[in-house]
Design a protein around this motif. Structure first.
Motif, PDB file in Angstrom:
ATOM      1  N   ASP A  37      47.506 -14.160  12.646  1.00  0.00           N
ATOM      2  CA  ASP A  37      46.464 -15.190  12.730  1.00  0.00           C
ATOM      3  C   ASP A  37      45.198 -14.615  13.341  1.00  0.00           C
ATOM      4  N   LYS A  95      43.482 -12.419  10.826  1.00  0.00           N
ATOM      5  CA  LYS A  95      42.805 -13.240   9.801  1.00  0.00           C
ATOM      6  C   LYS A  95      41.520 -13.830  10.360  1.00  0.00           C
ATOM      7  N   THR A  96      41.611 -14.353  11.591  1.00  0.00           N
ATOM      8  CA  THR A  96      40.425 -14.930  12.230  1.00  0.00           C
ATOM      9  C   THR A  96      39.354 -13.857  12.427  1.00  0.00           C
ATOM     10  N   ARG A 136      37.779 -13.107   9.144  1.00  0.00           N
ATOM     11  CA  ARG A 136      36.850 -14.184   8.753  1.00  0.00           C
ATOM     12  C   ARG A 136      35.558 -14.083   9.552  1.00  0.00           C
TER      13      ARG A 136
END
Length: 139
Positions: free
Chosen positions: A55, A58-59, A62
């Motif tokens: 996570d 991914k963050t 992004r």
């Protein structure tokens, strides 16, 4: 007895040995279950950490993409600003050159006109001198 293990006074040595063995087996079973529980908990923790890391990655990806897009937008805006300023500068310089060309053209025209008038005047004076001498020049 309430524990299921006979007291030393009630039990024979063989019963006590059997109770101890049974109790030892129960403890070994509990230790195995505890070891398995710890292993499962560790696995769960590892899975949770892996999920959290995934996570986080991914963050981070992004956010990195968003930052790159903001940077690209800022660069584009900066390029647009530069082009706008450059175009304005070029236009201003072109207008200045046009004004200089026009001023030079007017100066040259005025000089030509002055020279033409001076030439006309000199021609008239020369004609007058010739006429006074009796030459009679015709235009």
């Amino acid at each position: 007895s309430p524990t299921g293990i006979p007291s030393d006074k009630e039990a024979t040595p063989a019963e006590l040995e059997a109770a101890r063995r049974s109790h030892g087996q129960e403890l070994a079973g509990l230790r195995r279950r505890q070891t398995e529980t710890v292993r499962v908990l560790r696995q769960v923790q590892e899975n949770e950490l892996a999920q959290m890391l995934g996570d986080f990655n991914k963050t981070a990806a992004r956010e990195e993409k968003a930052a790159a897009e903001r940077l690209a937008g800022a660069r584009k805006a900066q390029d647009e600003q530069f082009r706008t300023e450059w175009d304005a500068f070029r236009r201003e310089k072109q207008e200045e050159m046009e004004r200089q060309k026009e001023a030079e053209s007017r100066r040259v025209q005025a000089e030509l006109e002055r020279l033409r008038r001076q030439g006309d005047k000199e021609l008239e004076e020369a004609r007058g001198q010739l006429e006074r001498r009796g030459g009679g020049v015709r235009a």
